[in-house]
Design an enzyme around this catalytic site. Structure first.
Site: not given
Length: 333
Positions: A164, A192
């Site tokens: 926001c 990985c």
């Protein structure tokens, strides 16, 4: 009369102490929440801009300075980007760092521009904010430190993220113009992520790398949850790169070189869907480029087996725990 005054004073002090106590409990309970989120600038070679408040005050409008460096908030439904839907990139209004994309903008009906994802986690910083007596997560530009708004978790699935923001803290540029100025982002999985991050970070033109989890359904998963294979995430690396130095196609070709893309849901001794080979594309151009490179490599005869690398739309990326970041450099070299 004195007794009434005393009662009012005692009541006022009680309310003040109650509020202070609630704020203190919030701070104690939520301590470290923001730091455990996506502080992707930490450990990165991000260019920092350090200017005094007086310097920023001269460069910005009074409203921008109030919001960005005095942590103000513009009135709801007043910002120019609240009801604005052009395609492009939103930059920091102070330093010009790319922060959000129009593709991730949505209407939260709260009166401020709302986004469900960031342009790159490396460009944002977070802070636990108790200024209103309750817990909020403040969002700032990682380069100049300007206050942008707050992050909530009442947004769209699957991540639930709701950035926001204040319109005055943003500077929108149309996509054609923005692409000439901004670094690009790629999210890649090749086993990985400790090793993959190091290998990608050594490529010329790569600006920053962050390891995390992509392509799954559970918001903010832990490493243990991802390792179980039940969340659907892959161990991934989010790469910010300079397209003037290395193109997306060149990066994808190097990505294929650093692992075996014919191994299904594994790389070497690491087995599981979280170790799968995947390219998470951000737009149609990235998809076409990835498909092109994959097809060319398949017919080249370089691989005896079928390439099983997934090429799927980017949906989310969650920064992994801090001990995973730059793991190879910190523990192996």
């Amino acid at each position: 009369m004195l007794k009434i005054y005393q009662k009012m004073l005692i009541l006022g002090l009680s309310l003040l102490l109650t509020w202070a106590g609630w704020k203190g409990l919030n701070a104690l309970f939520y301590q470290g929440t923001a730091s455990s989120l996506n502080q992707a600038n930490k450990g990165q070679t991000m260019r920092k801009i350090n200017k005094s408040f007086e310097e920023w005050k001269k460069e910005l409008t009074p409203e921008q300075f109030r919001v960005m460096f005095q942590k103000g908030t513009e009135p709801a439904f007043s910002g120019k980007y609240n009801d604005f839907w052009e395609e492009g990139i939103y930059f920091c209004a102070a330093c010009g760092t790319p922060l959000f994309q129009s593709a991730d903008k949505y209407d939260h009906h709260t009166g401020w521009p709302s986004f469900k994802e960031s342009f790159s986690e490396a460009n944002l910083e977070y802070r636990d904010d108790f200024s209103l007596g309750t817990h909020r997560i403040e969002v700032s530009c990682a380069v100049c430190g300007a206050h942008l708004g707050h992050l909530f978790y009442d947004g769209p699935a699957p991540s639930g993220k709701h950035y926001c923001l204040n319109s005055v803290a943003l500077n929108f540029k149309p996509m054609a113009e923005a692409k000439k100025e901004i670094p690009q982002v790629a999210t890649l999985a090749a086993g990985c992520f400790w090793r993959v991050e190091y290998q990608l970070s050594q490529i010329e033109g790569v600006i920053s790398t962050v390891v995390g989890y992509a392509g799954g359904s559970k918001p903010n998963p832990t490493y243990q949850q991802v390792s179980s294979g039940k969340t659907g995430h892959a161990e991934a690396v989010q790469v910010v790169f300079d397209p003037k130095v290395i193109t997306y196609e060149q990066l994808i070709r190097k990505f294929f070189e650093l692992h075996d893309p014919t191994q299904l849901n594994r790389q070497g001794l690491d087995v599981g869907t979280n170790y799968r080979s995947a390219i998470f594309y951000y737009d149609e151009e990235q998809r076409k480029t990835a498909e092109k490179v994959k097809e060319e490599l398949q017919v080249s005869g370089r691989y005896k087996k079928k390439i099983v690398t997934e090429i799927v739309p980017f949906k989310n990326f969650y920064r992994a725990e801090e001990y995973h970041q730059k793991y190879y450099q910190k523990n192996i070299r």
